[in-house]
Write a protein that holds these residues in place. Structure first.
Motif, short mmCIF file in Angstrom:
data_model
loop_
_atom_site.label_atom_id
_atom_site.label_comp_id
_atom_site.label_asym_id
_atom_site.label_seq_id
_atom_site.Cartn_x
_atom_site.Cartn_y
_atom_site.Cartn_z
N SER A 31 0.82 -1.31 -0.16
CA SER A 31 0.04 -0.11 0.04
C SER A 31 0.94 1.23 -0.08
CB SER A 31 -0.96 0.00 1.28
OG SER A 31 -1.65 1.19 1.22
N GLN B 16 1.27 5.63 -1.41
CA GLN B 16 0.60 6.83 -1.81
C GLN B 16 0.77 7.24 -3.26
OE1 GLN B 16 1.98 9.08 1.67
NE2 GLN B 16 0.28 9.83 1.62
N GLU C 190 4.42 7.58 -5.27
CA GLU C 190 5.49 6.72 -4.85
C GLU C 190 5.90 5.62 -5.80
OE1 GLU C 190 5.04 7.30 -0.08
OE2 GLU C 190 4.33 5.32 -0.79
N PRO D 246 -3.66 5.93 -8.69
CA PRO D 246 -4.74 5.28 -7.90
C PRO D 246 -4.97 4.29 -9.00
CG PRO D 246 -4.99 7.45 -7.29
CD PRO D 246 -3.92 7.58 -8.19
N VAL E 31 -3.00 1.85 -4.39
CA VAL E 31 -2.41 3.29 -4.30
C VAL E 31 -3.62 4.30 -3.95
CG1 VAL E 31 -1.27 4.98 -5.89
CG2 VAL E 31 -0.90 2.42 -6.41
N SER E 32 -3.22 5.04 -2.77
CA SER E 32 -4.08 6.09 -2.50
C SER E 32 -3.71 7.33 -2.89
CB SER E 32 -3.95 5.81 -0.85
OG SER E 32 -4.36 4.72 -0.36
N SER E 33 -4.69 8.03 -2.94
CA SER E 33 -4.41 9.41 -3.40
C SER E 33 -4.41 10.35 -2.36
CB SER E 33 -5.36 9.92 -4.49
OG SER E 33 -6.91 9.88 -4.05
#
Length: 123
Positions: free
Chosen positions: A11, A13, A16, A85, A121-123
């Motif tokens: 996981s 961001q 990255e 994302p 992938v988190s925004s």
């Protein structure tokens, strides 16, 4: 027996990087391109990148990803930079019968898959 073992997901961001690794054995791989596929939730599996006598990349990752294959070690890695994302999904390694086809390779008879490695992938 056939083994396709993916690792390196996680996981992260947006923006990255991750490097995914695959070790394969027990099948006939030398004559094929080897590549990375991914499957997002609710979507069909798609080819991300492939390596053989050349390298190919899906338009969605071109310029951000690098695939590398070591025939002697039976490994294929995928370095993904500037993750977005929309890169989220389960990533799988496998043979690539047709490196010009970026869809699900089931139509080419690719019917065995490893467990994959999850990239979120988190925004």
């Amino acid at each position: 027996q056939v083994r396709l073992a993916e690792s390196g997901g996680g996981s992260v961001q947006a923006g990255e990087s991750l490097t995914l690794s695959c070790v394969y054995s027990g099948g006939t791989y030398s004559a094929y391109f080897m590549g990375w596929y991914r499957q997002a939730p609710g979507k069909q599996r798609e080819l991300v990148a492939a390596s053989g006598d050349k390298t190919v990349y899906a338009d969605s990752v071109k310029g951000r990803s690098t695939i590398s294959r070591d025939h002697a070690k039976n490994t294929v890695d995928l370095q993904m930079n500037d993750l977005k994302p929309e890169d989220t999904g389960v990533y799988y390694c496998n043979i690539v019968p047709d490196p010009s086809y970026f869809g699900d390779p089931t139509m080419y008879g690719v019917d065995y898959w490893g467990k994959g490695t999850l990239v979120t992938v988190s925004s």
